[in-house]
Design a protein around this motif. Sequence first.
Motif, PDB file in Angstrom:
ATOM      1  N   GLY A  15       0.752  -1.111   0.007  1.00  0.00           N
ATOM      2  CA  GLY A  15       0.058  -0.163   0.021  1.00  0.00           C
ATOM      3  C   GLY A  15       0.922   1.333   0.017  1.00  0.00           C
ATOM      4  O   GLY A  15       2.124   1.164  -0.412  1.00  0.00           O
ATOM      5  N   LEU A  16       0.248   2.387   0.254  1.00  0.00           N
ATOM      6  CA  LEU A  16       0.833   3.713   0.357  1.00  0.00           C
ATOM      7  C   LEU A  16       2.112   3.858   1.387  1.00  0.00           C
ATOM      8  O   LEU A  16       2.834   4.762   1.125  1.00  0.00           O
ATOM      9  CB  LEU A  16      -0.115   4.914   0.741  1.00  0.00           C
ATOM     10  N   ILE A  17       1.946   3.274   2.344  1.00  0.00           N
ATOM     11  CA  ILE A  17       3.006   3.250   3.488  1.00  0.00           C
ATOM     12  C   ILE A  17       4.664   2.728   2.604  1.00  0.00           C
ATOM     13  O   ILE A  17       5.664   3.337   2.987  1.00  0.00           O
ATOM     14  CB  ILE A  17       2.688   2.090   4.523  1.00  0.00           C
ATOM     15  N   PRO A  20       6.848   6.239   1.286  1.00  0.00           N
ATOM     16  CA  PRO A  20       7.899   6.555   2.172  1.00  0.00           C
ATOM     17  C   PRO A  20       8.868   5.886   2.663  1.00  0.00           C
ATOM     18  O   PRO A  20      10.136   6.202   3.022  1.00  0.00           O
ATOM     19  CB  PRO A  20       6.970   7.379   3.400  1.00  0.00           C
ATOM     20  N   LEU A  21       8.447   4.402   2.875  1.00  0.00           N
ATOM     21  CA  LEU A  21       9.438   3.578   3.186  1.00  0.00           C
ATOM     22  C   LEU A  21      10.682   3.221   2.147  1.00  0.00           C
ATOM     23  O   LEU A  21      11.783   3.445   2.297  1.00  0.00           O
ATOM     24  CB  LEU A  21       8.797   2.055   3.347  1.00  0.00           C
ATOM     25  N   ILE A  22      10.169   3.354   0.736  1.00  0.00           N
ATOM     26  CA  ILE A  22      11.167   3.066  -0.084  1.00  0.00           C
ATOM     27  C   ILE A  22      11.992   4.646  -0.416  1.00  0.00           C
ATOM     28  O   ILE A  22      13.347   4.426  -0.574  1.00  0.00           O
ATOM     29  CB  ILE A  22      10.589   2.687  -1.613  1.00  0.00           C
ATOM     30  N   VAL A 125       0.032  -1.721  11.396  1.00  0.00           N
ATOM     31  CA  VAL A 125      -1.187  -1.142  12.241  1.00  0.00           C
ATOM     32  C   VAL A 125      -2.248  -0.988  10.993  1.00  0.00           C
ATOM     33  O   VAL A 125      -3.536  -1.349  11.198  1.00  0.00           O
ATOM     34  CB  VAL A 125      -0.896   0.175  12.908  1.00  0.00           C
ATOM     35  N   THR A 126      -1.854  -0.298   9.954  1.00  0.00           N
ATOM     36  CA  THR A 126      -3.001  -0.069   9.071  1.00  0.00           C
ATOM     37  C   THR A 126      -3.392  -1.398   8.489  1.00  0.00           C
ATOM     38  O   THR A 126      -4.726  -1.358   7.814  1.00  0.00           O
ATOM     39  CB  THR A 126      -2.502   0.955   7.842  1.00  0.00           C
ATOM     40  N   ALA A 153       0.272  -5.963   6.210  1.00  0.00           N
ATOM     41  CA  ALA A 153       0.791  -5.759   7.506  1.00  0.00           C
ATOM     42  C   ALA A 153       2.208  -6.447   7.310  1.00  0.00           C
ATOM     43  O   ALA A 153       3.349  -5.827   7.855  1.00  0.00           O
ATOM     44  CB  ALA A 153      -0.240  -6.533   8.577  1.00  0.00           C
ATOM     45  N   LEU A 154       2.092  -7.693   6.772  1.00  0.00           N
ATOM     46  CA  LEU A 154       3.424  -8.391   6.913  1.00  0.00           C
ATOM     47  C   LEU A 154       4.482  -7.875   5.733  1.00  0.00           C
ATOM     48  O   LEU A 154       5.779  -7.737   6.176  1.00  0.00           O
ATOM     49  CB  LEU A 154       3.381  -9.904   6.462  1.00  0.00           C
TER      50      LEU A 154
END
Length: 196
Positions: A15-17, A20-22, A125-126, A153-154
Motif C-alpha cells: 500500500g501507500l506506506i 515513504p519506506l522506499i 497497524v494499517t 501488514a506483513l
Amino acid sequence: MNLIGATFEYLRPGGLIMLPLIGASCWMWVLIIERALWFGGQARRDVTLVQAVDALRGRPLPPDSRGLRADLVRQYLNERTGRADIDRRILERHAMRARPLIWGSLSVIATLAAVAPLFGLLGTVTGMITTFDVISLFGTGNAKAMAGGISEALITTQSGLLAAIPGLFMSVFLYRRATRLQGRLDETISVLKRCL
C-alpha cells in the motif's frame, strides 16, 4: 525489466506506506554510498604524519596527495604567518572546518535506519485495521478479503526490517570510520602544533 516488475508486484500489496519506506531507504543508501566513497578517498591518497611534519619544514607534499591531512597541511601552509601563536590558531580553525566534513550525513543515516522499521510498524497497524474492517463487514468467512490486510501488514513489516538492518550495520561501520579519521585529525593537529 522482469526483476522490476516482480519487485513491484511483491511490494504493491504493502500500500501507500511503501512509498515513504522506499523513499527513506533510497535516501539512506545514497548517503551511505556517498560517505563510503568519501572515506575511501580520504584513506587512499592521504599523506602520512611524517610527510605532514616534513611539509612544515619546507619539504613539498607529494603532488597527487589528497585527503584530510594533506588538505589541512596545504591550507595551513597557504595561511601561516610565521608567528607560532597565530599559526596554532590557524591550525585549529582548519581542524574545526574539517570536523563537519568527517561527521556529515552520519546522523541522517542513523535516523533513516531507525525510521524504516517505524514505517513498517505503521504498515502493520494499517494492515490490521484493514483486516478488522473486513471482518466487521463479512465476518471471518471471507479469507481472501482478510488476506489483503494481513499481506499489507506483513510486507510493510518485512520491508521496514530489510531496510533497517543493513542500514544500522552500515551506520555503525561508517561511525567507526569517522571516529578513526577524527582521531587522525586530532593527532595531526597535536603533532603539528608541537612542531611550530
